[in-house]
Design an enzyme around this catalytic site. Structure first.
Site, PDB file in Angstrom:
ATOM      1  CG  HIS A   1      36.036 -26.786 -26.015  1.00 25.02           C
ATOM      2  ND1 HIS A   1      35.774 -26.474 -24.711  1.00 25.02           N
ATOM      3  CD2 HIS A   1      37.182 -26.111 -26.318  1.00 25.02           C
ATOM      4  CE1 HIS A   1      36.710 -25.659 -24.246  1.00 25.02           C
ATOM      5  NE2 HIS A   1      37.571 -25.426 -25.219  1.00 25.02           N
TER       6      HIS A   1
ATOM      7  CD  GLU B   1      32.560 -26.888 -23.465  1.00 24.32           C
ATOM      8  OE1 GLU B   1      33.611 -27.543 -23.418  1.00 24.32           O
ATOM      9  OE2 GLU B   1      32.520 -25.701 -23.817  1.00 24.32           O
TER      10      GLU B   1
ATOM     11  NE  ARG C   1      37.569 -22.417 -20.770  1.00 20.00           N
ATOM     12  CZ  ARG C   1      38.483 -22.701 -21.699  1.00 20.00           C
ATOM     13  NH1 ARG C   1      38.196 -22.572 -22.988  1.00 20.00           N
ATOM     14  NH2 ARG C   1      39.682 -23.137 -21.353  1.00 20.00           N
TER      15      ARG C   1
HETATM   16  P1  NAP Z   1      44.500 -13.696 -23.013  1.00 12.03           P
HETATM   17  O1  NAP Z   1      45.697 -13.333 -23.838  1.00 12.03           O
HETATM   18  O2  NAP Z   1      44.626 -13.698 -21.535  1.00 12.03           O
HETATM   19  O3  NAP Z   1      43.309 -12.757 -23.471  1.00 12.03           O
HETATM   20  C1  NAP Z   1      42.118 -12.555 -22.776  1.00 12.03           C
HETATM   21  C2  NAP Z   1      41.718 -11.117 -22.962  1.00 12.03           C
HETATM   22  O4  NAP Z   1      40.379 -10.948 -22.453  1.00 12.03           O
HETATM   23  C3  NAP Z   1      42.625 -10.138 -22.238  1.00 12.03           C
HETATM   24  O5  NAP Z   1      42.994  -9.111 -23.128  1.00 12.03           O
HETATM   25  C4  NAP Z   1      41.736  -9.626 -21.103  1.00 12.03           C
HETATM   26  O6  NAP Z   1      42.076  -8.298 -20.830  1.00 12.03           O
HETATM   27  C5  NAP Z   1      40.356  -9.709 -21.735  1.00 12.03           C
HETATM   28  N1  NAP Z   1      39.286  -9.709 -20.746  1.00 12.03           N
HETATM   29  C6  NAP Z   1      39.161 -10.527 -19.675  1.00 12.03           C
HETATM   30  N2  NAP Z   1      37.998 -10.288 -19.040  1.00 12.03           N
HETATM   31  C7  NAP Z   1      37.390  -9.286 -19.718  1.00 12.03           C
HETATM   32  C8  NAP Z   1      36.154  -8.605 -19.555  1.00 12.03           C
HETATM   33  N3  NAP Z   1      35.337  -8.891 -18.563  1.00 12.03           N
HETATM   34  N4  NAP Z   1      35.852  -7.640 -20.442  1.00 12.03           N
HETATM   35  C9  NAP Z   1      36.695  -7.338 -21.456  1.00 12.03           C
HETATM   36  N5  NAP Z   1      37.862  -7.954 -21.674  1.00 12.03           N
HETATM   37  C10 NAP Z   1      38.218  -8.925 -20.805  1.00 12.03           C
HETATM   38  O7  NAP Z   1      44.000 -15.149 -23.400  1.00 12.03           O
HETATM   39  P2  NAP Z   1      43.982 -15.847 -24.825  1.00 12.03           P
HETATM   40  O8  NAP Z   1      45.196 -16.696 -24.968  1.00 12.03           O
HETATM   41  O9  NAP Z   1      43.671 -14.856 -25.887  1.00 12.03           O
HETATM   42  O10 NAP Z   1      42.741 -16.832 -24.615  1.00 12.03           O
HETATM   43  C11 NAP Z   1      41.466 -16.315 -24.272  1.00 12.03           C
HETATM   44  C12 NAP Z   1      40.559 -17.420 -23.807  1.00 12.03           C
HETATM   45  O11 NAP Z   1      40.137 -18.190 -24.906  1.00 12.03           O
HETATM   46  C13 NAP Z   1      41.216 -18.440 -22.861  1.00 12.03           C
HETATM   47  O12 NAP Z   1      41.238 -17.995 -21.520  1.00 12.03           O
HETATM   48  C14 NAP Z   1      40.340 -19.652 -23.045  1.00 12.03           C
HETATM   49  O13 NAP Z   1      39.286 -19.653 -22.090  1.00 12.03           O
HETATM   50  C15 NAP Z   1      39.761 -19.461 -24.432  1.00 12.03           C
HETATM   51  N6  NAP Z   1      40.272 -20.466 -25.379  1.00 12.03           N
HETATM   52  C16 NAP Z   1      39.395 -21.333 -25.953  1.00 12.03           C
HETATM   53  C17 NAP Z   1      39.862 -22.277 -26.845  1.00 12.03           C
HETATM   54  C18 NAP Z   1      38.915 -23.232 -27.509  1.00 12.03           C
HETATM   55  O14 NAP Z   1      39.283 -24.375 -27.703  1.00 12.03           O
HETATM   56  N7  NAP Z   1      37.740 -22.806 -27.898  1.00 12.03           N
HETATM   57  C19 NAP Z   1      41.224 -22.363 -27.144  1.00 12.03           C
HETATM   58  C20 NAP Z   1      42.077 -21.454 -26.537  1.00 12.03           C
HETATM   59  C21 NAP Z   1      41.590 -20.517 -25.642  1.00 12.03           C
HETATM   60  P3  NAP Z   1      42.432  -7.728 -19.402  1.00 12.03           P
HETATM   61  O15 NAP Z   1      42.689  -8.875 -18.488  1.00 12.03           O
HETATM   62  O16 NAP Z   1      43.581  -6.861 -19.667  1.00 12.03           O
HETATM   63  O17 NAP Z   1      41.229  -6.986 -19.054  1.00 12.03           O
END
Ligand code: NAP
Length: 319
Positions: free
Chosen positions: A284, A266, A237
């Site tokens: 995006h 955005e 994000r």
């Molecule tokens: P996820 O499985 O929930 O993974 C997010 C990871 O980030 C978790 O392991 C979390 O660990 C870690 N995290 C959160 N805050 C943190 C911090 N301050 N420092 C270090 N680690 C941290 O989610 P995902 O499915 O992989 O997706 C991740 C994000 O990508 C989504 O939330 C979305 O915003 C973004 N995304 C973007 C697109 C795009 O179109 N560009 C598409 C899909 C997703 P803990 O909570 O265990 O700390």
């Protein structure tokens, strides 16, 4: 009487048709004036909402009287005020997993494109600048066998690590709020502090969800820690990054390049990023393939129907 469903962004046409067969569907349309005003009007007697990319909170949902579920066609849910929804007993569902691999593909596309100057050299070739063999100005950075630092080893972070490990023989560092021992073992990924990761990585990929801890995780100090030849990729994000600090780091050639899919504001318009040739900017599109968007729409549809038929949606954020 049919339940009322508000569709707040463009949906897959099959899913849209299915919704229209089952429910009284209202589409919001930016051409019909202020969207938030439309939401406030339509939400009064709505049972459900489905879509993506819209801020939904007390300011536009307060008039809702019987809203049961908001089904987001996304994995990230930072657009929604979850505390407010829970307080109002409005369910929020999302679509994890089905977009993981596609988004990881895009992270790697950005990494390779920025490392090898792909968009610039595509333009350069098409403009007829290729008069003799290329020189140092066209050289990129090697990827194979280098060190990648992944910030956020969640679903997408792990899928990026898998590509880096099996496809590119990379050493993997990761930073996460808590250690992910089992996932990390699969890719021989080493847990480290954010500072160590930034100092040691040739490629830094951000894959965290946006939350209070991850907001502006990357600022001036953090970019200053990165190596001069390093490439920064953000598919998470925009607000995880202080965008001005990134622009400065790129302008001053403090880092080699960046590949971005997401921005603080955005759609990205009139940005200083457009003046820089060491950044690859995408609109995006992390999950934007026909197959994945269809899977996301199907899952969001299922979440919505489950809630309206009094079953717990599979991917409820606020149970
Ligand atoms: P996820 O499985 O929930 O993974 C997010 C990871 O980030 C978790 O392991 C979390 O660990 C870690 N995290 C959160 N805050 C943190 C911090 N301050 N420092 C270090 N680690 C941290 O989610 P995902 O499915 O992989 O997706 C991740 C994000 O990508 C989504 O939330 C979305 O915003 C973004 N995304 C973007 C697109 C795009 O179109 N560009 C598409 C899909 C997703 P803990 O909570 O265990 O700390």
């Amino acid at each position: 009487m049919n339940k009322k469903v508000i569709v707040f962004s463009q949906l897959d046409s099959d899913i849209q048709a299915r919704l229209e067969n089952q429910f009284n569907v209202v589409m919001l349309n930016p051409k019909h004036g202020d969207i938030n005003q439309q939401i406030r009007q339509e939400v009064v007697d709505a049972d459900a909402m489905i879509g993506a990319g819209r801020l939904l909170n007390e300011s536009n949902l307060a008039p809702a009287q019987k809203l049961k579920i908001i089904s987001s066609v996304s994995v990230g849910y930072d657009n929604y005020d979850v505390d407010y929804l829970s307080q109002r007993k409005i369910g929020l569902a999302h679509t994890p997993h089905v977009l993981t691999e596609t988004t990881a593909d895009l992270a790697f596309t950005l990494l390779l494109s920025a490392a090898r100057k792909i968009p610039q050299l595509d333009q350069w070739t098409k403009q007829g600048a290729w008069k003799r063999t290329v020189g140092t100005a066209q050289y990129g950075q090697d990827v194979f066998g280098k060190t990648i630092g992944i910030i956020g080893l969640g679903h997408i972070g792990a899928a990026v690590a898998r590509r880096a490990f099996h496809g590119f023989n990379m050493s993997i560092l990761y930073h996460n709020r808590r250690e992910k021992i089992e996932v990390a073992q699969q890719f021989n990924a080493q847990y480290c502090s954010l500072d160590d990761l930034l100092q040691q990585s040739d490629f830094v990929v951000v894959a965290v969800d946006l939350n209070a801890d991850s907001k502006t995780l990357m600022g001036e100090r953090e970019f200053a820690l990165m190596q001069k030849h390093a490439v920064f990729v953000n598919i998470a994000r925009g607000s995880v990054v202080n965008e001005q600090a990134l622009i400065d780091a790129l302008s001053n050639q403090q880092i080699f390049a960046a590949g971005l899919d997401v921005y603080q504001k955005e759609p990205l318009q009139d940005s200083p990023l457009f003046q820089l040739d060491n950044v690859v900017t995408l609109p995006h599109i992390g999950s934007a393939t026909a197959e994945t968007r269809k899977k996301m729409a199907e899952l969001a549809y299922q979440n919505l129907v489950d809630a309206l038929e009094n079953r717990t949606p599979r991917y409820l954020v606020n149970p």
